[in-house]
Design a protein around this motif. Structure first.
Motif, PDB file in Angstrom:
ATOM      1  N   UNK A 158       2.319   6.421  -0.662  1.00  0.00           N
ATOM      2  CA  UNK A 158       2.088   6.857  -2.035  1.00  0.00           C
ATOM      3  C   UNK A 158       0.728   7.498  -2.233  1.00  0.00           C
ATOM      4  N   UNK A 159       0.487   7.990  -3.442  1.00  0.00           N
ATOM      5  CA  UNK A 159      -0.795   8.620  -3.774  1.00  0.00           C
ATOM      6  C   UNK A 159      -1.981   7.692  -3.494  1.00  0.00           C
ATOM      7  N   UNK A 216       2.877  10.958 -13.164  1.00  0.00           N
ATOM      8  CA  UNK A 216       3.395  11.618 -11.974  1.00  0.00           C
ATOM      9  C   UNK A 216       3.598  10.644 -10.810  1.00  0.00           C
ATOM     10  N   UNK A 217       2.773   9.639 -10.705  1.00  0.00           N
ATOM     11  CA  UNK A 217       2.820   8.710  -9.562  1.00  0.00           C
ATOM     12  C   UNK A 217       4.228   8.147  -9.301  1.00  0.00           C
ATOM     13  N   UNK A 218       4.900   7.563 -10.310  1.00  0.00           N
ATOM     14  CA  UNK A 218       6.250   7.040 -10.031  1.00  0.00           C
ATOM     15  C   UNK A 218       7.231   8.126  -9.589  1.00  0.00           C
ATOM     16  N   UNK A 253       4.004  11.056   0.712  1.00  0.00           N
ATOM     17  CA  UNK A 253       4.450  11.569   2.008  1.00  0.00           C
ATOM     18  C   UNK A 253       5.532  10.669   2.598  1.00  0.00           C
ATOM     19  N   UNK A 254       6.391  11.295   3.363  1.00  0.00           N
ATOM     20  CA  UNK A 254       7.362  10.574   4.183  1.00  0.00           C
ATOM     21  C   UNK A 254       6.998  10.911   5.617  1.00  0.00           C
ATOM     22  N   UNK A 255       6.748   9.889   6.414  1.00  0.00           N
ATOM     23  CA  UNK A 255       6.350  10.110   7.798  1.00  0.00           C
ATOM     24  C   UNK A 255       7.325   9.419   8.742  1.00  0.00           C
ATOM     25  N   UNK A 256       7.343   9.899   9.966  1.00  0.00           N
ATOM     26  CA  UNK A 256       8.175   9.317  11.014  1.00  0.00           C
ATOM     27  C   UNK A 256       7.271   9.030  12.197  1.00  0.00           C
ATOM     28  N   UNK A 292       6.527   8.884  -5.874  1.00  0.00           N
ATOM     29  CA  UNK A 292       6.972   7.804  -4.992  1.00  0.00           C
ATOM     30  C   UNK A 292       8.497   7.749  -4.939  1.00  0.00           C
ATOM     31  N   UNK A 293       9.153   7.855  -6.090  1.00  0.00           N
ATOM     32  CA  UNK A 293      10.620   7.839  -6.101  1.00  0.00           C
ATOM     33  C   UNK A 293      11.192   9.026  -5.334  1.00  0.00           C
TER      34      UNK A 293
END
Length: 137
Positions: free
Chosen positions: A59-60, A25-27, A81-84, A30-31
Motif C-alpha cells: 500500500x501507499x 484515494x488510499x482505499x 503495487x502488486x509484486x511477485x 489498495x482495493x
C-alpha cells in the motif's frame, strides 16, 4: 498588494485538497491492487504453489518486499503495487516472459489488462468524491 475577500480561506482550502484526496484515494488504490493480485492468483501457472504464494500487495507509503521486481522500494502516498517474488521465489519474470528453454506463461500482464479499467474507474471515483467533499458539495 491586497487580496480578494475570502481568498486566504480559499487558498487554505485548496491546499487541503491534496491531503483529502490522498485520504480518499488510499482505499481505492489498495482495493485496486488487491483486484489485480486476485486476478494474477487465478492466472498464475501452478505446479507447487511457490509463485502463487509470492504475490504481494503493498500500500501507499509502505515498502515492497525484497526480491520483488526492482528490489525493495518505498511507495509514495499516491501509489500501490502488486509484486511477485520473495527471498525464496525469484522466477516470476521468467514465467511471465519465458526463457530459451521455457515457453512464456504470462499471468501478470494479462491480470493487469483484465482489471485496469475497473481499477481506474474506482480511483477516478475516489478522486472526484474527495474533491467534491473538499469543496463542500
Amino acid at each position: 498588494m491586497s487580496r480578494l475577500k475570502g481568498s486566504a480561506d480559499l487558498e487554505r482550502r485548496l491546499l487541503q485538497i491534496p491531503n483529502e484526496v490522498l485520504t480518499e484515494l488510499r482505499p481505492a488504490l489498495i482495493n485496486g491492487a488487491h483486484d489485480i493480485a486476485d486476478a494474477m492468483e487465478m492466472l498464475v501457472p501452478e505446479r507447487d504453489g511457490d509463485l502463487l504464494g509470492s504475490i504481494a500487495v503493498t500500500g501507499p507509503n509502505e515498502t515492497t518486499p525484497p526480491y520483488s521486481a526492482g528490489g525493495s522500494v518505498t511507495l509514495k502516498a499516491n501509489q500501490a503495487a502488486v509484486t511477485v517474488g520473495n527471498t525464496d521465489v525469484r522466477h516470476g519474470h521468467l514465467q511471465e516472459f519465458g526463457t530459451a528453454h521455457h515457453e512464456a506463461q504470462p499471468f501478470m500482464r494479462p491480470a493487469f489488462r483484465l482489471k485496469k479499467a475497473k481499477v481506474m474507474r474506482r480511483i477516478a471515483s475516489a478522486v472526484t468524491k474527495a474533491i467534491k467533499k473538499a469543496g463542500g458539495q
